[in-house]
Design a protein around this motif. Structure first.
Motif, short mmCIF file in Angstrom:
data_model
loop_
_atom_site.label_atom_id
_atom_site.label_comp_id
_atom_site.label_asym_id
_atom_site.label_seq_id
_atom_site.Cartn_x
_atom_site.Cartn_y
_atom_site.Cartn_z
N SER A 84 0.83 -1.21 0.00
CA SER A 84 0.00 0.00 0.00
C SER A 84 0.87 1.26 0.00
N ILE A 85 1.93 1.23 0.79
CA ILE A 85 2.83 2.38 0.82
C ILE A 85 3.53 2.54 -0.52
N GLN A 86 3.95 1.42 -1.12
CA GLN A 86 4.71 1.47 -2.37
C GLN A 86 3.87 1.97 -3.54
N ILE A 87 2.62 1.51 -3.64
CA ILE A 87 1.78 1.90 -4.78
C ILE A 87 0.91 3.12 -4.47
N LYS A 88 1.08 3.69 -3.27
CA LYS A 88 0.35 4.89 -2.86
C LYS A 88 -1.17 4.68 -2.89
N SER A 89 -1.61 3.51 -2.48
CA SER A 89 -3.05 3.23 -2.44
C SER A 89 -3.41 2.68 -1.07
N LYS A 90 -4.37 3.31 -0.41
CA LYS A 90 -4.77 2.89 0.93
C LYS A 90 -6.10 2.15 0.94
N SER A 91 -6.70 1.93 -0.21
CA SER A 91 -8.01 1.28 -0.27
C SER A 91 -7.86 -0.24 -0.20
#
Length: 313
Positions: A84-91
């Protein structure tokens, strides 16, 4: 039918450990290192115990299972956070969230019960040494490990079925870095009283009861240690339990704070800090705690490493 469709299509936004983007790089590096150490440490423990015939005893059988559970517990939460941190997605989708919660509770329950089983093993070894082999038979050892796997699966599935009946609407921001039960219940816009009652019942069964059993075991162990005539004997006997006691303090100190403390004294920050302890820090430290003070296990690890170095060269 409309409620079911609304629930199944829900998506949660995990706010993570920090809402400041500039801290995410540091968190990624820190948790990646912790996860690598956790994987390598626990797999080495499992390999060392499985390949060394001298360690094919009940104590190391339980330790190998604990290492496997620790590895799985960390793998259920940390990699998803790193991605999530790497792909900048928190969903995270509703189904993935429930799946993560299922395995988190499954391996968390296993951790709690296995630590209590290991305390019982030490109690028998120290308080009834002459009958240890007959009491801790292979059949009993398999039951003490196999039973919790079945029990854990049943309890975790019940949590998921109770969660699936809830509706999540409006606020979908989860103030956590993985799908934990307590934060999810706060987001529901339906009645969660049944879920909360079940949480208390389960917490009593898998946290309070094993913890009381551990305290009772070590009360008998301390009495037995005091009766040992020589100081050297007392020190040697206590050293066999000190590693396990460290794990007990680490694991139960954090889980009791999250699941048994009143909600009025819990905050999102405290919950996340406690979760980091029992999902990342404790699984990482367990291999060190058990190997540094255990001569037999250190010897098995050295033989395993030397064997790998020799075969590769």
């Amino acid at each position: 039918m409309e409620t079911d469709n609304q629930t199944s299509s829900s998506e949660f936004i995990r706010l993570g450990l920090s809402e400041k983007p500039e801290q995410e790089t540091l968190l990624f590096a820190l948790f990646l290192c912790m996860y690598v150490v956790t994987v390598v440490g626990n797999l080495l423990i499992i390999l060392a115990i499985s390949t060394d015939s001298h360690l094919h005893t009940p104590m190391y059988f339980f330790l190998a299972n604990l290492s496997l559970v620790d590895f799985c517990l960390a793998s259920d939460t940390v990699p998803k956070m790193l991605v999530s941190i790497q792909i900048k997605s928190k969903s995270i989708s509703y189904s993935c969230c429930l799946t993560q919660m299922y395995f988190f509770h499954f391996f968390g329950i296993m951790d709690s019960v296995l630590i209590a089983v290991m305390a019982y093993d030490r109690f028998v070894a120290i308080c009834h040494p002459l009958h240890y082999t007959s009491i801790m038979s292979p059949r009993l050892c398999v039951l003490l490990v196999g039973g919790p796997w079945v029990f854990s699966g049943f309890i975790s599935l019940t949590h998921i079925l109770l969660m699936a009946r809830l509706v999540f609407c409006g606020n979908i921001e989860l103030p956590h870095y993985f799908c934990d039960l307590t934060p999810l219940l706060r987001l529901s816009c339906t009645d969660t009283s049944v879920n909360k009652i079940f949480v208390l019942i389960v917490a009593g069964m898998i946290i309070a009861t094993p913890f009381i059993c551990i305290l009772a075991s070590y009360a008998h162990i301390i009495v037995a240690i005091v009766k040992v005539p020589s100081a050297g004997g007392r020190k040697k006997t206590f050293s066999t339990c000190s590693s396990h006691l460290s794990v007990v303090v680490l694991f139960y100190g954090t889980t009791i704070g999250v699941y048994l403390c009143p909600s009025s004294v819990r905050t999102a920050v405290k919950e996340k800090a406690s979760a980091v302890m029992y999902t990342a820090v404790t699984p990482m430290l367990n291999p060190f705690i058990y190997s540094l003070r255990n001569r037999d296990l250190k010897g098995a690890l050295m033989k395993l490493v030397n064997r790998k170095i020799t075969s590769s060269s």
